[in-house]
Every structure is written in structure tokens, then in C-alpha cells.
Scaffold this motif. Structure first.
Motif, PDB file in Angstrom:
ATOM      1  N   LEU A 318      -0.749   4.498   0.892  1.00 15.37           N
ATOM      2  CA  LEU A 318       0.222   4.490  -0.219  1.00 15.37           C
ATOM      3  C   LEU A 318      -0.565   4.465  -1.511  1.00 15.37           C
ATOM      4  CD1 LEU A 318       3.329   4.153  -1.048  1.00 15.37           C
ATOM      5  CD2 LEU A 318       2.709   1.771  -1.449  1.00 15.37           C
ATOM      6  N   ARG A 319      -0.196   5.356  -2.433  1.00 12.95           N
ATOM      7  CA  ARG A 319      -0.916   5.421  -3.706  1.00 12.95           C
ATOM      8  C   ARG A 319      -0.095   6.220  -4.704  1.00 12.95           C
ATOM      9  NH1 ARG A 319      -3.503   5.264  -8.069  1.00 12.95           N
ATOM     10  NH2 ARG A 319      -5.299   6.561  -8.555  1.00 12.95           N
ATOM     11  N   GLN A 320       0.068   5.694  -5.916  1.00 15.99           N
ATOM     12  CA  GLN A 320       0.717   6.455  -6.984  1.00 15.99           C
ATOM     13  C   GLN A 320      -0.368   7.183  -7.767  1.00 15.99           C
ATOM     14  OE1 GLN A 320       2.656   8.438  -8.387  1.00 15.99           O
ATOM     15  NE2 GLN A 320       4.389   7.092  -8.821  1.00 15.99           N
ATOM     16  N   ASP A 321      -0.484   8.493  -7.558  1.00 19.04           N
ATOM     17  CA  ASP A 321      -1.497   9.272  -8.270  1.00 19.04           C
ATOM     18  C   ASP A 321      -0.901  10.142  -9.365  1.00 19.04           C
ATOM     19  OD1 ASP A 321      -0.239  11.157  -6.735  1.00 19.04           O
ATOM     20  OD2 ASP A 321      -1.958  11.598  -5.459  1.00 19.04           O
ATOM     21  N   ASP A 322       0.396   9.950  -9.645  1.00 20.90           N
ATOM     22  CA  ASP A 322       1.060  10.675 -10.729  1.00 20.90           C
ATOM     23  C   ASP A 322       1.200   9.724 -11.917  1.00 20.90           C
ATOM     24  OD1 ASP A 322       2.660  12.046 -12.472  1.00 20.90           O
ATOM     25  OD2 ASP A 322       4.344  12.303 -11.101  1.00 20.90           O
ATOM     26  N   ALA A 323       0.401   9.953 -12.946  1.00 25.82           N
ATOM     27  CA  ALA A 323       0.400   9.048 -14.104  1.00 25.82           C
ATOM     28  C   ALA A 323       1.737   9.022 -14.826  1.00 25.82           C
ATOM     29  CB  ALA A 323      -0.714   9.444 -15.074  1.00 25.82           C
ATOM     30  N   GLY A 324       2.577  10.045 -14.616  1.00 35.67           N
ATOM     31  CA  GLY A 324       3.885  10.080 -15.261  1.00 35.67           C
ATOM     32  C   GLY A 324       5.009   9.596 -14.386  1.00 35.67           C
TER      33      GLY A 324
END
Length: 597
Positions: A318-324
Motif C-alpha cells: 500500500l502506498r500513495q504515490d500520487d501527490a495530488g
């Protein structure tokens, strides 16, 4: 004409020309995080919506910075044909979806378990009391606080805890052999203290408690969890990296020294370990990358509980790689299997505003998990999802309205454990007693708080003026917006009139006074919205706005550098003075943007 204007108001041929013959960034968002599909969905044009969805592969469930998806935007704009098309494209029904976070407001570091058809979750509480809230759900989405791990002030040991210290990263577990539930957490002390980090363990016969007197495991580290193996042995895991120690049968003492069992996958700030057993493997989950933008969850497994552990080839799972993206800083989670065999992962997250601050602090979200053919758990999209569709029970429990001083359901908190009774209810009146100290004082009494759940909100209360007008100069009582002893504002009543005072860092940064209406009871209201906060008093049956200020950055973790800022914004009632003040009709309203888009 911009590409956003074209998506909303231009004809389909005009939009097609801009897309196909002009150089455009089709993943661009506006300042509020809206995509092109948000604009098309609000236009009412199924043709433009279909063009962007089918040929540019824009996502009907991609949220803006308020959590509003194109599907939400279509529904709330009355564009029913567009909404029906987007439902079909996304493979969901709007009435069968939910929006993350599921625990809104300052609910970080989640851990959960299933008990039959019920689910229980525990979250960090830091220096607030009661300590470590326990919530119950029947569907993983709607949660109601049903207890706390520590409710005895004498057991809490947070009387001297600075804001941001106290109880960190709890875990809840069940031991089949002893038929007992366990909660463990780190008690984080102040810098320079005799023991800056110590592990606490309590147990109970029921998941909601009551829990007994804490035991203390004197191992340095944070983020403990317990694992009860099927051979009857018990283990505690914590950082740095992932270390483990075997515990006694009652889980109240260590049997030996801790040992490193996994160094992590990314090997940067590996913490928050969780252990489970499945199909002959011990599966280990850990947060990595720190609690900022690098946050993630990695997995490992071994046939032997002490390792060596093999890192998951699909890390991070799990990782949020979208800065927006709407949900940021996602990590620190625990797996759970539902009663019908599905798997979910709870994890912490942030809802960050366009200015980079996150007033609610770290919150709790969930994501569905799938198991790969070679036996690894990964989030279905690898990225945290704002909107999930899932079958919900036919009859979800609806919580009845909470009483004014229902400590569980109303979720009142105090900063540190109270030194005296402090608050009491007489009929429908809440009586709050101060001790003469202000909110910047570590030993202040006379403060009741609830977690701020949304950026926009309205809170109000009525209070009796008699004790205040008779009190000495400087005494006030009323509403507060609070982060910690270093940052808050007060909107209150006192002998000098109506007061609005802002405190940030180590000093009062603004103070305003207005005349007090002649009345035995005064009703105050704070309204937050559109980047401002307004302060009003009811006068002659009508609301009179006295002041409006910009949204205070000091009420966020990011907006002020002062101490450890890991919590979130609160609102509530206060008394600054050596007196008792009666409050009636407390109310807090948190409109959810995705429901009012």
C-alpha cells in the motif's frame, strides 16, 4: 478557453479538438483537485463524460481534495443520466459505496479485530483522556466508540505529558487460550524523562472492556503489537526496524531480551509491525518511510516466527504515490478477514488541503486486499482508495443520539487526566469547573473537547452568565478551537464582555473584545467554511456576527513548529477561572463534502 472550461461548457466537438489537436495535460487538476471528469460530470453531458472516461480512461471514482468524485458531482448536480453512466463504468452503485476515511477526525494508528460478526478498532489518543478509544462496527464503515483502554486517571500516567506525547500506536488482539482481549500501546514520555518510551499492556474479558490495571514492559521502542501463537506462546513486536520479545503467559512481562527479526523492505523508519499466521506462514506487516509523504506498508513472511523473513516481491503493498491524491501519508495498517471471507486493511491517512495543511490530523481509512497466486497480500489497487464499493449488512446498527455528557458516545476528551471531577451533568445542564489556569497551562482544568471531523463545521453552545459576571477580571468561559497547549483560540464570555483570543507558540497573538448582550444566558456560535472562521452571538433572537478571521494555520500539525505535533484539531468548551459554569444545548455539525457536493 481552458481545458476545464471546455469539459464543462463547450460542445463535444470543441472538447475533442482541444484533446486531439492541442498539447494538454489530461491528468491536470484544478486548485481544488477536480479532474476534467468532474467538470464534464457537472455539465450533464453523457457524451462528453463518456469521451473522457472511455478514451482518456479518467476515473469516475477519483476524488478531489474535498473527497468529491465525478460520480458524486453528477449526483449532486442533478445529472442523473451522467450518474447512471458513471455507475455502470465504475461497476458500482452509489448507494452501495462508502467514502474514506471511515474514522474521521484525529483517529491515527488503527488496529482492529473481528469477534463473530462484530468488528472492534482501537486508535491512538496521545495526551488526551480517556486513553485509547475502542470503537465497534458491524460493517467496517460505521463506527461507534464503546469503551477506552484506560479510564482510571490514576493508571493513565499522563498528568505531565506534553501535547503530542502520551499513548502512541495501540494494538488490540485476542488470545483464544485465556479468552481475554489485550490492548498494548507505547507510553511516550517527555524529552529528558527517566524512560522516554515504555510499552503498556491491559486485558479484559470483553473487547470494549473494562480493562484492568496496566502492566509495563520496559523495552525501548514504539508501536507495539501482540501475537498469540497457536502453541500458546505470546510475543510483543515493536520497532526499531522490527524487533520481538516473548512474553509470559499473562502477557504482563517479558521472558527475555528483544531480538531483531526483520530489517524492513525499504529500510527507512520501519515501525508499526503486525504479525499474523496463515497457511503455515507467519506474515509480517510494517509501516516504512516515516509518517510523511514517504509512508507505506510493506510485507514479509517466514515459516519460523523468529525468521529469517522474506520480503514481499510486490512491496509496498500500500502506498500513495500520487501527490495530488485525496488521501495522503498512508501507512501503518493491520489485516483483517471478514466473516464472509473477504480481506481488508485498515491504515492511517491524511486529508490535505490545497495549502498543505491537514486540520483533522491523521485519520483511519480501509482498503480491500487480495491475495496473489503466490500467497502475498496486496491492496487491490496498491493505492489507497477514496471510494470503495462493498456489500453492507442488511441492517446496520444506527446509533441513538448521545447524551450531553456520555463520555463514550459523545466522545468528550480532556487534555491529560482530570485532577478533579471537573464536569458533571444536572438534568440537561453540563457544569464545567475551572481551576483558575489558562489553556496554555499544563495543569489547566475545565476543558472538554471533541475531535474536529471536517474542515467546514458549526459548533454552538449556550451558557449562563451569572458566575462569570460575578468572577474576577480575566475569567472567561465559552467555546474553544484547540490543538494543544501551544495553539488554540477562545471565544467566550467574561466580566469584560465577549472575548476572542488567539494563542500560538508561547503567546497571545490576537485579542478582541465586544460588548456583552444583557441576558442571563448567552448562546455562542463558531462557523468554519470558505477559508474563514466566524464568531457570532445570539442577540434578541437573531445571530450577530462579531468577527471573521482567516482559517488559523496554528490549529494544524503543519502550521506551527512547536513541540511534537502528531494529533489533530479539536473543538469544545472551556472555563478559564476558578468557578463553575453551566452549559446547555451543545451542538456540533460536520457536513461531509461528498454528501453535499
Amino acid at each position: 478557453m481552458t481545458i476545464f472550461e471546455a469539459a464543462q461548457s463547450a460542445s463535444l466537438p470543441e472538447l475533442q479538438h482541444m484533446v486531439e489537436y492541442e498539447c494538454q495535460n489530461f491528468m491536470e487538476r484544478d486548485a481544488q483537485g477536480n479532474t476534467l471528469l468532474h467538470y464534464a460530470a457537472r455539465s450533464g453531458s453523457v457524451e462528453k463524460t463518456a469521451y473522457l472516461t472511455e478514451y482518456l480512461a479518467l476515473n469516475p471514482l477519483e476524488a478531489n481534495l474535498s473527497g468529491v468524485t465525478p460520480l458524486d458531482a453528477a449526483l449532486h448536480s442533478g445529472c442523473t443520466a451522467v450518474a447512471a453512466y458513471l455507475e455502470k463504468q465504475a461497476g458500482v452503485r452509489a448507494d452501495n459505496c462508502f467514502h474514506n476515511p471511515v474514522r474521521r477526525g484525529f483517529y491515527p494508528d488503527p488496529s482492529w479485530l473481528r469477534v463473530g460478526d462484530d468488528y472492534y478498532m482501537v486508535n491512538s489518543s496521545f495526551s488526551f483522556f480517556p486513553c485509547l478509544p475502542i470503537a465497534k462496527s458491524r460493517d467496517l464503515v460505521h463506527w461507534t466508540t464503546v469503551g477506552y483502554a484506560i479510564t482510571n486517571p490514576e493508571w493513565a500516567q499522563i498528568a505531565e505529558s506534553e501535547g503530542g506525547r502520551g499513548y502512541w500506536a495501540p494494538d488490540i488482539s485476542y488470545d483464544e487460550a485465556t479468552k481475554r482481549y489485550y490492548i498494548t500501546a507505547t507510553l511516550r514520555g517527555n524529552e529528558g524523562g527517566a524512560e522516554p518510551r515504555c510499552q503498556m499492556v491491559v486485558s479484559a474479558e470483553k473487547p470494549e472492556g473494562p480493562y484492568g490495571e496496566p502492566a509495563w514492559i520496559h523495552e525501548d521502542g514504539i508501536d507495539p503489537s501482540l501475537f498469540h501463537d497457536d502453541d500458546g506462546r505470546h510475543y510483543m513486536l515493536f520497532n526499531r526496524e522490527v524487533r520481538m520479545v516473548e512474553l509470559t503467559a499473562d502477557c504482563r512481562a517479558a521472558k527475555g531480551p528483544a531480538k531483531l527479526i526483520w530489517g524492513g523492505s525499504w529500510k527507512i523508519k520501519t515501525e508499526g509491525p503486525q504479525l499474523m499466521k496463515r497457511d503455515g506462514y507467519y506474515y509480517l506487516l510494517a509501516a516504512e518511510g516515516g509518517t510523511g509523504s514517504g509512508h507505506r506498508i510493506s510485507a514479509a513472511r517466514s515459516k519460523n516466527i523468529w525468521g529469517p523473513y522474506e520480503s514481499c516481491p510486490y512491496n509496498p503493498i500500500l502506498r500513495q504515490d500520487d501527490a495530488g491524491g485525496y488521501l495522503q501519508n498512508c501507512g501503518h495498517g493491520k489485516l483483517l478477514e471478514t466473516a464472509d471471507g473477504r480481506w481488508y486493511l485498515c491504515h492511517l491517512c491524511l486529508r490535505r488541503r490545497p495549502n498543505g495543511t491537514a486540520p483533522m490530523g491523521r485519520e483511519t481509512a480501509i482498503v480491500e486486499v487480495t491475495w496473489t497466486p503466490d500467497g502475498w497480500p496486496i491492496a487491490k489497487t496498491r493505492r489507497p482508495q477514496t471510494v470503495l464499493a462493498m456489500p453492507l449488512p442488511a441492517h446496520c446498527e444506527e446509533a441513538a443520539p448521545a447524551a450531553l455528557l456520555d463520555w463514550k458516545r459523545q466522545e468528550w476528551l480532556t487534555q491529560r487526566a482530570p485532577e478533579n471531577a471537573g464536569a458533571a451533568v444536572a438534568g440537561k445542564i453540563l457544569q464545567l469547573t475551572g481551576n483558575g489556569r489558562d489553556l496554555c497551562d499544563m495543569h489547566q482544568q475545565g476543558l472538554l473537547l471533541v475531535r474536529q471531523q471536517e474542515t467546514d463545521f458549526t459548533v454552538e453552545a449556550e451558557l449562563c452568565t451569572g458566575p462569570l459576571l460575578a468572577a474576577q477580571s480575566g475569567t472567561t468561559a465559552g467555546l474553544t478551537c484547540y490543538y494543544d497547549e501551544h495553539s488554540y483560540l477562545k471565544f467566550g464570555v467574561g466580566p469584560g464582555g465577549l472575548l476572542l483570543e488567539e494563542y500560538a507558540g508561547y503567546e497571545v497573538i490576537s485579542s478582541k473584545i465586544a460588548p456583552l448582550p444583557a441576558a442571563e444566558k448567552i448562546r455562542l456560535r463558531i462557523t468554519a467554511g470558505q477559508g474563514t472562521r466566524s464568531f457570532a452571538v445570539e442577540n434578541g433572537g437573531a445571530w450577530q456576527t462579531l468577527w471573521t478571521i482567516p482559517e488559523p494555520p496554528y490549529l494544524t500539525s503543519e502550521g506551527l513548529k512547536c513541540g511534537k505535533r502528531f494529533t489533530g484539531a479539536m473543538v469544545g468548551l472551556y472555563v478559564h477561572g476558578d468557578c463553575t459554569v453551566s452549559f446547555t444545548d451543545w451542538a456540533a455539525v460536520w457536513p461531509r463534502p461528498e454528501e453535499e457536493a
